[in-house]
Design a protein around this motif. Structure first.
Motif, PDB file in Angstrom:
ATOM      1  N   GLN A  34       0.840  -1.191   0.000  1.00 50.09           N
ATOM      2  CA  GLN A  34       0.000   0.000   0.000  1.00 50.09           C
ATOM      3  C   GLN A  34       0.880   1.247   0.000  1.00 50.09           C
ATOM      4  O   GLN A  34       1.552   1.546   0.986  1.00 50.09           O
ATOM      5  N   GLY A  35       0.899   1.951  -1.123  1.00 48.09           N
ATOM      6  CA  GLY A  35       1.593   3.235  -1.214  1.00 48.09           C
ATOM      7  C   GLY A  35       3.079   3.173  -0.940  1.00 48.09           C
ATOM      8  O   GLY A  35       3.640   4.045  -0.260  1.00 48.09           O
ATOM      9  N   ILE A  36       3.764   2.162  -1.509  1.00 46.49           N
ATOM     10  CA  ILE A  36       5.191   2.000  -1.257  1.00 46.49           C
ATOM     11  C   ILE A  36       6.003   3.014  -2.067  1.00 46.49           C
ATOM     12  O   ILE A  36       5.862   3.109  -3.285  1.00 46.49           O
ATOM     13  N   SER A  37       6.870   3.734  -1.383  1.00 45.06           N
ATOM     14  CA  SER A  37       7.782   4.689  -2.028  1.00 45.06           C
ATOM     15  C   SER A  37       9.204   4.410  -1.570  1.00 45.06           C
ATOM     16  O   SER A  37       9.442   3.978  -0.437  1.00 45.06           O
ATOM     17  N   ASN A  84      16.932  10.391  -6.494  1.00 45.77           N
ATOM     18  CA  ASN A  84      16.245   9.549  -7.478  1.00 45.77           C
ATOM     19  C   ASN A  84      15.093   8.797  -6.820  1.00 45.77           C
ATOM     20  O   ASN A  84      15.310   7.884  -6.015  1.00 45.77           O
ATOM     21  N   LYS A  85      13.852   9.160  -7.157  1.00 46.82           N
ATOM     22  CA  LYS A  85      12.674   8.488  -6.610  1.00 46.82           C
ATOM     23  C   LYS A  85      12.393   7.255  -7.465  1.00 46.82           C
ATOM     24  O   LYS A  85      11.885   7.354  -8.581  1.00 46.82           O
ATOM     25  N   VAL A  86      12.708   6.076  -6.941  1.00 47.29           N
ATOM     26  CA  VAL A  86      12.618   4.838  -7.705  1.00 47.29           C
ATOM     27  C   VAL A  86      11.202   4.288  -7.685  1.00 47.29           C
ATOM     28  O   VAL A  86      10.704   3.783  -8.698  1.00 47.29           O
ATOM     29  N   LEU A  87      10.529   4.352  -6.539  1.00 46.72           N
ATOM     30  CA  LEU A  87       9.144   3.899  -6.412  1.00 46.72           C
ATOM     31  C   LEU A  87       8.313   5.043  -5.859  1.00 46.72           C
ATOM     32  O   LEU A  87       8.720   5.724  -4.909  1.00 46.72           O
ATOM     33  N   ASN A  88       7.132   5.232  -6.446  1.00 45.72           N
ATOM     34  CA  ASN A  88       6.306   6.379  -6.096  1.00 45.72           C
ATOM     35  C   ASN A  88       4.870   5.930  -5.850  1.00 45.72           C
ATOM     36  O   ASN A  88       4.082   5.785  -6.769  1.00 45.72           O
ATOM     37  N   GLN A  89       4.562   5.645  -4.574  1.00 48.33           N
ATOM     38  CA  GLN A  89       3.193   5.288  -4.166  1.00 48.33           C
ATOM     39  C   GLN A  89       2.680   4.039  -4.910  1.00 48.33           C
ATOM     40  O   GLN A  89       1.584   4.029  -5.471  1.00 48.33           O
ATOM     41  N   ALA A  96       8.181   4.934   2.572  1.00 48.16           N
ATOM     42  CA  ALA A  96       6.790   5.178   2.959  1.00 48.16           C
ATOM     43  C   ALA A  96       5.941   4.000   2.496  1.00 48.16           C
ATOM     44  O   ALA A  96       6.337   3.240   1.612  1.00 48.16           O
ATOM     45  N   GLY A  97       4.771   3.873   3.093  1.00 53.40           N
ATOM     46  CA  GLY A  97       3.843   2.823   2.704  1.00 53.40           C
ATOM     47  C   GLY A  97       3.868   1.638   3.653  1.00 53.40           C
ATOM     48  O   GLY A  97       4.710   1.538   4.548  1.00 53.40           O
TER      49      GLY A  97
END
Length: 274
Positions: A24-27, A33-38, A74-75
């Protein structure tokens, strides 16, 4: 080549209402560098899910977060309905999770037996003879009988991959909770010729078929691996899920990311850095 036989014990969790895995909402970011966004996704019992997309878009990062090897920024992660706190060493998950790394990740200084039985040697009270018997069983299961005393350097790339499969499905028979119900494959056919790839693809399906409700997630770029090992496909681009659907829909969807990915066209929404 001899075909492997299988005798894995099926999971007893068939029909449970809660998903096996839920993100759920993994960042996740590495520096700027934002690799995973929600990212949110669900894997149910018995599912075979492929995560695909361009290189560097967070696919392997997702696997490492699911495996509990990498912190998320996050998430939330739920395994069999239970929220995970911290990494895998902080608390045991309610089900076993096994991972097959892209480069096999075998210990070069250890024999095949010592690699496959590593966790049992380190974390069980089984005798060396008992561990050797279990190692021989799983090596036979992946079509590699009689190689326990060899070293990784003596094996072909495809054989090393299969040894890593054997290690991933190894479990302590005295601890049923140790039996992996979720397997994670990171580019299992990368760098292999078409024949070796087919052997690996058949092995993945064979293990899955004989695990009852056991599930797996596979990260791959290879067209044949996607089509032969997945039931459902998730397309990831720039840290977000752009498309998800049954594997048979990849040829009929009008999603521009999927169309460009499978056609290999340069023109389209997927733009590589130059």
């Amino acid at each position: 080549m001899a075909q492997p036989s299988f005798s894995l014990t099926p999971s007893q969790d068939c029909g449970q209402e809660k998903p096996l895995l839920e993100l759920q909402g993994i960042s996740k970011s590495f520096g700027p560098n934002k690799v995973l966004n929600q990212v949110s996704l669900t894997v149910n019992y018995g599912e075979a899910v492929a995560i695909i997309g361009p290189s560097g878009t967070g696919k392997s990062t997702i696997l490492r977060i699911i495996a509990g090897l990498l912190h998320r920024d996050a998430g939330d992660i739920y395994i069999k309905g239970q929220k995970r706190l911290g990494l895998i060493e902080d608390a045991q998950d309610p089900v076993g999770i096994g991972m097959v790394f892209q480069q096999a990740a075998l210990f070069d200084s250890l024999t095949v037996e010592e690699n496959v039985g590593f966790l049992l040697y380190q974390h069980s009270n089984l005798s060396p003879d008992e561990i050797r018997r279990l190692v021989d069983e799983v090596l036979d299961m992946v079509g590699l009988p009689g190689i326990a005393d060899q070293y990784p350097a003596q094996l072909s790339g495809g054989m090393r991959k299969r040894v890593s499969f054997a290690r991933a499905i190894m479990s302590n028979p005295n601890n049923p909770a140790d039996h992996p119900e979720l397997l994670l494959y990171d580019e299992p056919t990368a760098g292999l010729d078409p024949v070796a790839s087919t052997v690996i693809e058949d092995l993945i399906r064979g293990i899955h078929r004989h695990r009852g409700c056991g599930s797996y997630i596979i990260v791959t770029h290879q067209d044949s691996t996607i089509r032969r090992t997945a039931d459902r496909v998730i397309f990831l681009h720039r840290g977000k899920i752009c498309w998800s659907g049954p594997v048979q829909d990849i040829d009929t969807t009008d999603n521009p990311y999927v169309r460009q990915f499978f056609s290999g066209r340069v023109e389209g929404p997927i733009q590589l850095a130059t």
